[in-house]
Design a protein around this motif. Structure first.
Motif, PDB file in Angstrom:
ATOM      1  N   GLY A   1       8.236 -13.341  20.309  1.00  0.00           N
ATOM      2  CA  GLY A   1       8.640 -14.533  19.582  1.00  0.00           C
ATOM      3  C   GLY A   1       8.318 -14.490  18.098  1.00  0.00           C
ATOM      4  N   ARG A   2       7.833 -13.356  17.628  1.00  0.00           N
ATOM      5  CA  ARG A   2       7.457 -13.229  16.231  1.00  0.00           C
ATOM      6  C   ARG A   2       8.023 -11.941  15.644  1.00  0.00           C
ATOM      7  NH1 ARG A   2       2.776 -16.091  14.263  1.00  0.00           N
ATOM      8  NH2 ARG A   2       3.545 -18.228  14.172  1.00  0.00           N
ATOM      9  N   THR A   3       8.340 -11.970  14.378  1.00  0.00           N
ATOM     10  CA  THR A   3       8.752 -10.780  13.648  1.00  0.00           C
ATOM     11  C   THR A   3       7.750 -10.538  12.531  1.00  0.00           C
ATOM     12  OG1 THR A   3      11.106 -11.033  14.106  1.00  0.00           O
ATOM     13  CG2 THR A   3      10.513  -9.764  12.157  1.00  0.00           C
ATOM     14  N   TYR A   4       7.207  -9.335  12.485  1.00  0.00           N
ATOM     15  CA  TYR A   4       6.260  -8.971  11.429  1.00  0.00           C
ATOM     16  C   TYR A   4       6.895  -7.926  10.516  1.00  0.00           C
ATOM     17  CZ  TYR A   4       2.503 -11.553  13.624  1.00  0.00           C
ATOM     18  OH  TYR A   4       1.724 -12.577  14.120  1.00  0.00           O
ATOM     19  N   LEU A   5       6.701  -8.113   9.238  1.00  0.00           N
ATOM     20  CA  LEU A   5       7.095  -7.104   8.266  1.00  0.00           C
ATOM     21  C   LEU A   5       6.090  -7.142   7.132  1.00  0.00           C
ATOM     22  CD1 LEU A   5      10.095  -8.364   6.118  1.00  0.00           C
ATOM     23  CD2 LEU A   5       9.126  -9.753   7.938  1.00  0.00           C
ATOM     24  N   ARG A   6       6.067  -6.079   6.356  1.00  0.00           N
ATOM     25  CA  ARG A   6       5.124  -6.049   5.253  1.00  0.00           C
ATOM     26  C   ARG A   6       5.747  -5.350   4.054  1.00  0.00           C
ATOM     27  NH1 ARG A   6       0.054  -2.188   6.732  1.00  0.00           N
ATOM     28  NH2 ARG A   6       0.971  -0.158   6.282  1.00  0.00           N
ATOM     29  N   ALA A   7       5.202  -5.646   2.892  1.00  0.00           N
ATOM     30  CA  ALA A   7       5.652  -5.029   1.651  1.00  0.00           C
ATOM     31  C   ALA A   7       4.429  -4.548   0.893  1.00  0.00           C
ATOM     32  CB  ALA A   7       6.443  -6.029   0.809  1.00  0.00           C
ATOM     33  N   SER A   8       4.564  -3.424   0.201  1.00  0.00           N
ATOM     34  CA  SER A   8       3.463  -2.900  -0.600  1.00  0.00           C
ATOM     35  C   SER A   8       3.789  -3.036  -2.072  1.00  0.00           C
ATOM     36  CB  SER A   8       3.165  -1.448  -0.231  1.00  0.00           C
ATOM     37  OG  SER A   8       4.300  -0.629  -0.403  1.00  0.00           O
TER      38      SER A   8
ATOM     39  N   THR B   1       1.235 -15.736   6.311  1.00  0.00           N
ATOM     40  CA  THR B   1       1.219 -14.614   5.376  1.00  0.00           C
ATOM     41  C   THR B   1      -0.209 -14.112   5.204  1.00  0.00           C
ATOM     42  OG1 THR B   1       0.888 -15.981   3.398  1.00  0.00           O
ATOM     43  CG2 THR B   1       3.165 -15.589   4.093  1.00  0.00           C
ATOM     44  N   HIS B   2      -0.306 -12.882   4.720  1.00  0.00           N
ATOM     45  CA  HIS B   2      -1.627 -12.315   4.427  1.00  0.00           C
ATOM     46  C   HIS B   2      -1.468 -11.308   3.300  1.00  0.00           C
ATOM     47  CE1 HIS B   2      -5.063  -9.534   4.825  1.00  0.00           C
ATOM     48  NE2 HIS B   2      -5.712 -10.578   5.289  1.00  0.00           N
TER      49      HIS B   2
ATOM     50  N   TYR C   1      -8.122   6.404  -9.815  1.00  0.00           N
ATOM     51  CA  TYR C   1      -7.657   5.806  -8.569  1.00  0.00           C
ATOM     52  C   TYR C   1      -6.565   4.784  -8.851  1.00  0.00           C
ATOM     53  CZ  TYR C   1     -11.209   7.799  -5.489  1.00  0.00           C
ATOM     54  OH  TYR C   1     -11.964   8.667  -4.734  1.00  0.00           O
ATOM     55  N   ALA C   2      -5.683   4.600  -7.890  1.00  0.00           N
ATOM     56  CA  ALA C   2      -4.653   3.570  -7.966  1.00  0.00           C
ATOM     57  C   ALA C   2      -5.015   2.404  -7.064  1.00  0.00           C
ATOM     58  CB  ALA C   2      -3.301   4.146  -7.541  1.00  0.00           C
ATOM     59  N   SER C   3      -4.693   1.207  -7.516  1.00  0.00           N
ATOM     60  CA  SER C   3      -4.882   0.009  -6.708  1.00  0.00           C
ATOM     61  C   SER C   3      -3.532  -0.442  -6.155  1.00  0.00           C
ATOM     62  CB  SER C   3      -5.494  -1.113  -7.545  1.00  0.00           C
ATOM     63  OG  SER C   3      -6.771  -0.746  -8.027  1.00  0.00           O
ATOM     64  N   MET C   4      -3.583  -1.131  -5.040  1.00  0.00           N
ATOM     65  CA  MET C   4      -2.347  -1.627  -4.440  1.00  0.00           C
ATOM     66  C   MET C   4      -2.666  -2.837  -3.573  1.00  0.00           C
ATOM     67  SD  MET C   4      -1.670   1.186  -1.433  1.00  0.00           S
ATOM     68  CE  MET C   4      -0.309   0.220  -0.794  1.00  0.00           C
ATOM     69  N   ALA C   5      -1.614  -3.460  -3.062  1.00  0.00           N
ATOM     70  CA  ALA C   5      -1.776  -4.589  -2.149  1.00  0.00           C
ATOM     71  C   ALA C   5      -0.712  -4.508  -1.062  1.00  0.00           C
ATOM     72  CB  ALA C   5      -1.657  -5.913  -2.893  1.00  0.00           C
ATOM     73  N   ILE C   6      -1.088  -4.971   0.125  1.00  0.00           N
ATOM     74  CA  ILE C   6      -0.161  -5.062   1.257  1.00  0.00           C
ATOM     75  C   ILE C   6       0.073  -6.542   1.555  1.00  0.00           C
ATOM     76  CG2 ILE C   6       0.242  -4.547   3.696  1.00  0.00           C
ATOM     77  CD1 ILE C   6       0.240  -2.061   2.037  1.00  0.00           C
ATOM     78  N   VAL C   7       1.329  -6.965   1.475  1.00  0.00           N
ATOM     79  CA  VAL C   7       1.711  -8.338   1.794  1.00  0.00           C
ATOM     80  C   VAL C   7       2.327  -8.332   3.188  1.00  0.00           C
ATOM     81  CG1 VAL C   7       3.146 -10.313   1.153  1.00  0.00           C
ATOM     82  CG2 VAL C   7       2.153  -8.846  -0.634  1.00  0.00           C
ATOM     83  N   THR C   8       1.690  -9.030   4.126  1.00  0.00           N
ATOM     84  CA  THR C   8       2.188  -9.102   5.502  1.00  0.00           C
ATOM     85  C   THR C   8       2.799 -10.480   5.749  1.00  0.00           C
ATOM     86  OG1 THR C   8       0.471  -7.565   6.247  1.00  0.00           O
ATOM     87  CG2 THR C   8       1.591  -8.846   7.940  1.00  0.00           C
ATOM     88  N   LEU C   9       3.979 -10.486   6.348  1.00  0.00           N
ATOM     89  CA  LEU C   9       4.710 -11.718   6.625  1.00  0.00           C
ATOM     90  C   LEU C   9       4.961 -11.839   8.122  1.00  0.00           C
ATOM     91  CD1 LEU C   9       7.450 -11.241   3.871  1.00  0.00           C
ATOM     92  CD2 LEU C   9       5.301 -12.507   3.627  1.00  0.00           C
TER      93      LEU C   9
END
Length: 469
Positions: free
Chosen positions: A355-362, A401-402, A302-310
């Protein structure tokens, strides 16, 4: 007399299996056992800056019927939504290039569409595909594309797309399992470019032409397990979270499931069991009752990963406009492997929170666990640095952030995966398995897998009833 089923695992596959059992068999008692404190697996909503937003899977393939069909059965059709018109990009040599249209997992239908993203010499190699007759057996996606179209196509087109699906590497992933249309062409000795051209023509003029490719739910796809769990409970399914299943053994014509803390193990008997857990825990449960299947599953990595939400204050910065995000080939000197401009991609999100902008990076590919050993703050900083590099300037400081870590989140379909897992298709009567480890990691594939496992159990009962006369 009613029959009882335990569904072990409360991800989308297990939820779909329980749902199928409720619909198909009147009088069946269903218990769903989930080890964590919530249902949904890789579907999850979390509060980021006061807004509940997806921090796992955010969309389903709408051109497969299983997931959208389930949403319809749950009464959610009116809340299905689709991405906006902005397209994604691929980063190549530090530049964002529009995602070429008409590709099959990165194999383009028109070599000219990737000129610039690839060099002139790389495009020329691509345009002159080298076919050498039928290819026997399985091989990796990357090895096939390397030989036919050149390594640059693998490195800069196939790798980022496959990483987005599997968090893996193209030269390790089975073409038979991951891209069966390319595998069929290889086995028959047909050009891969012909496959891509046929797919592009079907997309333009076929029965699905003009229909959205992806879908989600207003409020986030993480609502799906919440709604499904609620409706399962209303249908009489006993849902027990925080329940670790520790053992499985045969008891006459049924099965005994052991669960709970080690000092207070509960044993319950069921007529049938659906195993909707990842490969490793499934292997442990099958070790005594189906040793060949257990051995096969123990070898699935299995591969592990993370999602960074801004979350950024204000409307999308100019650098985000006109694009839904980008993919990053592993050849690029960046930590992140992709970014999604969520507010641009999903119109419902922009309307709900102007009034908010959401983006995320993996972050994270198979074998790159060292990257994920960084702290949450370090992953956020790396994501911001990489976004600034790709977008050509620093982003505003995030308001919130999350970081969502998915340890062992995605099974890797190594070369020979299908034949290696053949023993899992022949479990003892009354047992069935489902999930991403077998026939697809996407949500529609998992829904199909779960419902198919439920039908295996039901068919076993029907055949036994017929035999008893």
């Amino acid at each position: 007399m009613g029959r009882s089923v335990a569904v072990i695992g409360g991800g989308v596959s297990g939820l779909a299996a329980a749902w199928e059992l409720c619909l198909a068999e009147v009088g069946t008692s269903v218990v769903l056992l989930e080890a964590t404190d919530r249902l949904g697996g890789k579907l999850r909503l979390e509060d980021v800056g006061g807004v509940r937003i997806d921090v796992g899977a955010e969309s389903v393939l709408a051109r497969r019927p299983e997931a959208v069909g389930l949403l319809d059965e749950l009464g959610l059709t009116g809340e299905v939504t689709h991405p906006g018109p902005a397209g994604a990009a691929i980063v190549s040599r530090g530049v964002r290039w529009p995602m070429p249209r008409g590709t099959v997992m990165g194999v383009p239908s028109d070599p000219e569409s990737v000129r610039g993203l690839l060099t002139d010499a790389e495009v020329d190699r691509l345009a002159h595909e080298q076919t050498t007759g039928p290819v026997p057996g399985d091989l990796s996606v990357g090895d096939l594309v390397d030989a036919r179209l050149g390594p640059a196509v693998t490195d800069r087109l196939v790798e980022p797309l496959l990483a987005g699906v599997y968090a893996g590497h193209a030269r390790r992933i089975s073409v038979d399992q991951a891209v069966p249309v390319l595998a069929a062409a290889a086995h028959e000795g047909r050009p891969l470019l012909d496959v891509a051209r046929a797919a592009a023509a079907a997309a333009a003029d076929g029965p699905l032409a003009g229909t959205p490719v992806f879908a989600s739910l207003v409020g986030g796809l993480g609502r799906l397990p919440e709604v499904l769990g609620q409706q399962l409970a209303e249908a009489g399914v006993r849902v027990r979270t925080g329940t670790v299943v520790r053992g499985l053994r045969r008891d006459g014509a049924g099965w005994v499931v052991s669960s709970g803390p080690t000092n207070q193990v509960l044993e319950e008997r069921f007529d049938a069991v659906v195993l909707a857990t990842p490969a490793a825990p499934t292997a442990r449960l099958l070790r005594e009752v189906a040793p060949e299947a257990a051995a096969a599953l123990a070898g699935v990595d299995y591969a592990s990963m993370a999602i960074v939400t801004l979350a950024l204050d204000g409307p999308p910065p100019e650098a985000l406009e006109g694009s839904s995000g980008f993919l990053v080939p592993p050849a690029e000197p960046l930590t992140i492997k992709a970014s999604t401009f969520s507010t641009v991609k999903w119109p419902w999100l922009a309307r709900a929170h102007p009034g908010r902008t959401y983006l995320r990076a993996s972050v994270g590919r198979h074998g790159e666990e060292v990257t994920l050993q960084r702290s949450d703050d370090e992953l956020v900083a790396a994501a911001l640095t990489d976004l600034g590099s790709v977008l050509g300037g620093d982003l505003p400081a995030p308001a919130a952030t999350h970081v969502q870590r998915w340890g062992g989140g995605l099974p890797q379909y190594a070369v020979g995966h299908r034949s290696r897992l053949a023993p899992t298709r022949h479990l003892p009567p009354g047992l069935a398995r489902c999930g991403a480890a077998y026939d697809g990691v996407g949500i529609p594939a998992c829904v199909a897998s779960g419902r198919a496992a439920a039908r295996v159990v039901l068919t076993h009962w029907d055949e036994r009833s017929d035999a008893l006369g």
